[in-house]
Design an enzyme around this catalytic site. Sequence first.
Site, short mmCIF file in Angstrom:
data_model
loop_
_atom_site.label_atom_id
_atom_site.label_comp_id
_atom_site.label_asym_id
_atom_site.label_seq_id
_atom_site.Cartn_x
_atom_site.Cartn_y
_atom_site.Cartn_z
N GLU A 1 0.93 -1.25 -0.21
CA GLU A 1 -0.25 0.29 -0.04
C GLU A 1 0.75 1.42 -0.04
O GLU A 1 0.31 1.68 0.62
CB GLU A 1 -0.70 -0.03 1.38
CG GLU A 1 -1.49 -1.46 0.97
CD GLU A 1 -2.98 -1.57 2.70
OE1 GLU A 1 -3.09 -0.60 3.33
OE2 GLU A 1 -3.78 -2.25 2.45
N ASN B 1 1.82 -4.73 -3.00
CA ASN B 1 0.57 -5.33 -2.70
C ASN B 1 0.23 -4.10 -2.41
O ASN B 1 0.36 -3.61 -2.15
CB ASN B 1 0.28 -6.72 -1.73
CG ASN B 1 -0.59 -7.24 -1.46
OD1 ASN B 1 -1.22 -7.49 -1.90
ND2 ASN B 1 -1.55 -7.32 -0.01
N HIS C 1 -10.68 -5.79 -2.60
CA HIS C 1 -11.79 -6.04 -1.28
C HIS C 1 -12.75 -4.52 -2.39
O HIS C 1 -12.74 -3.45 -2.37
CB HIS C 1 -11.37 -4.87 -0.48
CG HIS C 1 -10.37 -5.34 0.66
ND1 HIS C 1 -10.34 -6.14 1.24
CD2 HIS C 1 -8.84 -5.51 1.03
CE1 HIS C 1 -9.09 -6.31 2.06
NE2 HIS C 1 -8.58 -6.13 1.69
N GLU D 1 -6.15 -10.33 -1.26
CA GLU D 1 -6.58 -10.34 -0.52
C GLU D 1 -9.04 -10.04 -0.21
O GLU D 1 -9.82 -9.24 0.37
CB GLU D 1 -6.74 -8.80 0.75
CG GLU D 1 -5.03 -8.99 1.15
CD GLU D 1 -4.83 -7.70 1.84
OE1 GLU D 1 -5.77 -7.18 2.07
OE2 GLU D 1 -4.03 -7.37 2.11
N ASP E 1 -12.70 -10.32 -1.38
CA ASP E 1 -13.61 -10.32 -0.21
C ASP E 1 -15.08 -9.31 -1.20
O ASP E 1 -14.44 -7.67 -1.87
CB ASP E 1 -14.25 -9.28 0.82
CG ASP E 1 -12.49 -8.63 1.53
OD1 ASP E 1 -13.01 -7.62 0.50
OD2 ASP E 1 -12.69 -8.64 2.60
O1 G2I Z 1 -7.98 -3.83 5.98
C1 G2I Z 1 -8.13 -4.28 5.57
C2 G2I Z 1 -6.44 -5.48 5.18
C3 G2I Z 1 -6.09 -4.27 3.77
N1 G2I Z 1 -5.13 -5.07 3.53
C4 G2I Z 1 -3.63 -5.43 3.93
C5 G2I Z 1 -4.31 -6.27 5.00
O2 G2I Z 1 -3.07 -6.35 6.23
C6 G2I Z 1 -5.39 -5.65 6.13
O3 G2I Z 1 -5.54 -6.57 6.48
C7 G2I Z 1 -6.55 -5.51 8.51
C8 G2I Z 1 -6.50 -6.87 8.88
O4 G2I Z 1 -7.42 -7.67 8.22
C9 G2I Z 1 -7.50 -6.68 10.31
O5 G2I Z 1 -7.69 -7.47 11.54
O6 G2I Z 1 -5.28 -5.43 8.81
C10 G2I Z 1 -6.34 -4.82 9.67
C11 G2I Z 1 -4.64 -3.06 10.36
O7 G2I Z 1 -4.37 -3.19 9.54
C12 G2I Z 1 -6.19 -5.71 11.00
O8 G2I Z 1 -7.65 -5.20 11.66
C13 G2I Z 1 -6.62 -5.21 12.88
C14 G2I Z 1 -6.81 -4.10 13.71
O9 G2I Z 1 -6.47 -3.02 13.19
C15 G2I Z 1 -6.34 -4.24 15.23
O10 G2I Z 1 -7.06 -3.21 16.46
C16 G2I Z 1 -6.94 -5.99 16.09
O11 G2I Z 1 -6.82 -5.73 17.18
O12 G2I Z 1 -6.88 -6.53 13.55
C17 G2I Z 1 -6.69 -6.78 14.91
C18 G2I Z 1 -6.26 -8.37 15.60
O13 G2I Z 1 -7.63 -8.25 15.62
#
Ligand code: G2I
Length: 470
Positions: free
Chosen positions: A170, A212, A249, A278, A280
């Site tokens: 990103e 990515n 996404h 990724e 969805d």
């Molecule tokens: O945001 C969606 C995705 C966009 N592209 C990069 C990916 O790495 C990103 O994934 C998401 C995860 O699916 C989330 O799960 O990235 C987020 C963070 O940037 C993730 O969120 C985090 C929360 O911010 C935290 O507060 C939490 O502790 O997930 C953590 C675990 O649940």
Amino acid sequence: MTERCHGDTRPPTGPRARTAVVLAAAALLAATGAAFLPSTASAGTTLGASAAEKGRYFGTAVAASRLSDNAYTTILNREFNMVTAENEMKMNATEPQQGRFSYGAAEQIVNHARSRGMSVRGHTLAWHSQQPGWMESMSGSALRQAMLNHVTQVATHFRGQVVAWDVVNEAFADGGSGGRRDSNLQRTGNDWIEAAFRAADAADPNAKLCYNDYNTDNWTHAKTQGVYNMVRDFKARGVPIDCVGFQSHFNNNSPYVSNYRTTLSSFAALGVDVQITELDIQGAPANTYRSVVEDCMAVPRCNGITVWGIRDSDSWLASQTPLLFNSNGSKKPAYDAVLAALNNGTPVPTTAPPTSVPPTSVPPTSTPPTTAPPTTPPPGGGCTATLQDSTRWGDRFNSQVTVSGASNWSVVVAVTPPQKVSATWNGSPSWDSSGNVMTMRSNGSGNVFGFTTMANGNWTRPQVLSCTAS
Ligand code: G2I
């Protein structure tokens, strides 16, 4: 990496370039028809099996915290042959304090996947987001140094276990500029991305190295063009990049568009693999999922699709119900559409580059038998297992084993070192300590299972050692 851009006339250098020479030879052999077998695989019944039969993978994001949930792992183990750690390999997870690395949760995921024949995509080595606190407050050459050290340490730690890395995530701005996103990493100098790729290449010369991003699906968008121009420039200058990940996404603000296939094929034409990393889709419309899969299958260098979670309840956007399984674990119409599109898709041509760890030497020039003689195993406890050759690529080949005489069975198969099994489908595999002998047990997916063997220079057919009814 098997190909270099037309504009790149300089001799290859460095570890990745050495691999490139070997792979180019392998691809050439395949192109001359010396190493080709038509696919004999039947349509798969799971996402991973169906993708593997077409020379591709089907993956999901996995959260370590969910691996203790039986319903979750049942679907994971049955359906997928590639895994991405949803958060556990990010910078804040792997280097919470500067110079102190923490791999526990990431290793849980890697071990779960690899012990079951699934491959792993690494996500992500360098990103403006999810940085540990100590890094967020850094700048300039100290930050550049810390970022490169992070890339080196993490890629080295997982060397040989991760088939592809999102090296940089990103880095481009949203909106109409087509330029880079402002961030502490960007402020260390515009060359930070290529520096990260070179560090990753030195640390793990065999992993595929990907850029990515999201909102890069629409070919007409400035952000898509900005990334495209960077990749073209990297290929022209010999920066070691192998693949581009399209997060994909899709939602009402950022919908799927019919020029998505043009985007994938245009990037592929630069000489990189493309992967949907990724996926969805808000509401999970079956038709849109089908279109995405069809677009990937139409592009020979689109070698895999990863959905960003298993059940709707596992999604970062749970309220959008964007995934293939309901929160109770049942398959949604989108699942059926995806499976059908995989089964109807075109196999990756044999001249395409590998999706997995490349071989260490070139395959033989002799043509293997096109109708392989069945292997008659020694008598086991009441079943017979017959191995047939299936699709063959420049670096790996599929085999299919048909079991008769029992519905609950256990088949032992041996590969010849340095061959390695990199994917399996329609069975539950386990390995002996050498990693060369695989015991495949029936898992309710029928009596035909399959597996992919990385040749690593040795093209001997795997041997069925026994078939036991249980
Ligand atoms: O945001 C969606 C995705 C966009 N592209 C990069 C990916 O790495 C990103 O994934 C998401 C995860 O699916 C989330 O799960 O990235 C987020 C963070 O940037 C993730 O969120 C985090 C929360 O911010 C935290 O507060 C939490 O502790 O997930 C953590 C675990 O649940």
